[in-house]
Design an enzyme around this catalytic site. Sequence first.
Site, short mmCIF file in Angstrom:
data_model
loop_
_atom_site.label_atom_id
_atom_site.label_comp_id
_atom_site.label_asym_id
_atom_site.label_seq_id
_atom_site.Cartn_x
_atom_site.Cartn_y
_atom_site.Cartn_z
N ARG A 139 57.31 30.03 64.53
CA ARG A 139 58.49 30.13 63.66
C ARG A 139 59.38 31.24 64.19
O ARG A 139 58.98 32.42 64.25
CB ARG A 139 58.05 30.43 62.22
CG ARG A 139 59.18 30.37 61.19
CD ARG A 139 58.62 30.48 59.79
NE ARG A 139 59.68 30.42 58.79
CZ ARG A 139 59.82 31.27 57.78
NH1 ARG A 139 58.95 32.27 57.63
NH2 ARG A 139 60.80 31.14 56.91
N PHE A 144 66.52 37.31 62.15
CA PHE A 144 65.53 37.58 61.11
C PHE A 144 64.20 38.03 61.71
O PHE A 144 63.88 39.21 61.70
CB PHE A 144 65.34 36.33 60.25
CG PHE A 144 64.34 36.47 59.13
CD1 PHE A 144 63.99 37.71 58.60
CD2 PHE A 144 63.74 35.33 58.58
CE1 PHE A 144 63.06 37.82 57.58
CE2 PHE A 144 62.83 35.43 57.54
CZ PHE A 144 62.49 36.67 57.04
N GLN A 147 57.57 34.80 64.45
CA GLN A 147 56.27 34.75 63.78
C GLN A 147 55.24 34.03 64.63
O GLN A 147 55.54 33.02 65.28
CB GLN A 147 56.41 34.05 62.42
CG GLN A 147 55.14 34.03 61.58
CD GLN A 147 55.38 33.52 60.17
OE1 GLN A 147 56.49 33.64 59.65
NE2 GLN A 147 54.37 32.95 59.55
N ASN A 186 52.32 36.04 54.79
CA ASN A 186 51.42 35.65 53.71
C ASN A 186 52.04 34.52 52.90
O ASN A 186 53.17 34.10 53.14
CB ASN A 186 51.07 36.85 52.82
CG ASN A 186 52.29 37.47 52.15
OD1 ASN A 186 53.18 36.76 51.68
ND2 ASN A 186 52.32 38.80 52.09
N PHE A 197 54.37 38.78 61.92
CA PHE A 197 55.71 38.58 62.45
C PHE A 197 56.31 39.91 62.85
O PHE A 197 55.84 40.99 62.42
CB PHE A 197 56.61 37.86 61.44
CG PHE A 197 56.82 38.59 60.13
CD1 PHE A 197 57.90 39.45 59.97
CD2 PHE A 197 55.95 38.40 59.06
CE1 PHE A 197 58.10 40.13 58.76
CE2 PHE A 197 56.15 39.06 57.86
CZ PHE A 197 57.23 39.93 57.70
N LEU A 206 61.86 42.26 52.00
CA LEU A 206 60.43 42.03 52.21
C LEU A 206 59.57 43.21 51.76
O LEU A 206 58.34 43.09 51.70
CB LEU A 206 60.15 41.74 53.69
CG LEU A 206 60.85 40.51 54.29
CD1 LEU A 206 60.46 40.35 55.75
CD2 LEU A 206 60.52 39.25 53.49
N HIS A 210 55.12 42.34 51.86
CA HIS A 210 54.39 42.14 53.11
C HIS A 210 53.93 43.49 53.64
O HIS A 210 54.65 44.49 53.54
CB HIS A 210 55.28 41.45 54.15
CG HIS A 210 55.71 40.07 53.76
ND1 HIS A 210 55.03 38.94 54.16
CD2 HIS A 210 56.73 39.64 52.98
CE1 HIS A 210 55.62 37.87 53.66
NE2 HIS A 210 56.66 38.27 52.93
#
Length: 249
Positions: A139, A144, A147, A186, A197, A206, A210
């Site tokens: 991903r 951003f 991952q 998660n 990531f 976030l 996380h």
Amino acid sequence: GGGGGGGAPPGSSASASASGGLAAQLTGAGKGAASEPDDDPTVFCTAFNRRRVYLVSRREPTDLDARDVQNEKPTADDLARRGAADEAERRARVAQRAILRTTLGDVTLALLPDECPRTVENFATHARDGYYDGVIFHRVIKGFMIQTGDPKGDGTGGESIWGGEFDDELRPHLKHDRPFTLSMANAGPNTNGSQFFITTQPTPWLDGKHTVFGRVAAGMDTCSAIEQVKCDRFDKPLQDVKILSIDLS
């Protein structure tokens, strides 16, 4: 009167014979005792006013200096030594730095084992065991993050070194306040497995969701190169970018 006899009364030769038979079983006396090794009966007993038990046999100890103290209440010194040994063992399982060797270059990570010991232990153990070798960045979202960490390669796989999931290690001072932050992926609170990531921009939304367990110390250009690869509509790179191996120190 008449007669017949019934069993021999206590103390008779029959009773002595029975007792002798039991003694023979315990001592190894009797038929074949001269050519066969003695039996080794074990007596189990407790100590008076002490938290100890004993197993008594005929065998000589192999280590004359050995003393069984496992069933005694440990002293404060014993607990302190055990705690120090456990801490040393834990530190041996974690790492301070990691180098992700990818198909687009290396990324050096400064890990945070003191703040996030279980998260770093999970990551380091997986890395040491080769769990991440050959795993793709499944991903990638420009502006951003990138991952990886899923052996299935689709975002639905991976587990912790303990099996299943483990809890977050959220620290108020560890924030997603800069690019190149290393964080756990998660599916909600306390659902960490193996996926992680690296952000490419500050991502403050976030925070508190996380676990931040490291920062990129070198190889930012590699992270940027991965971020720029072309992806499909599911944010999966059209051409695989893989982790080749991870070196720990």
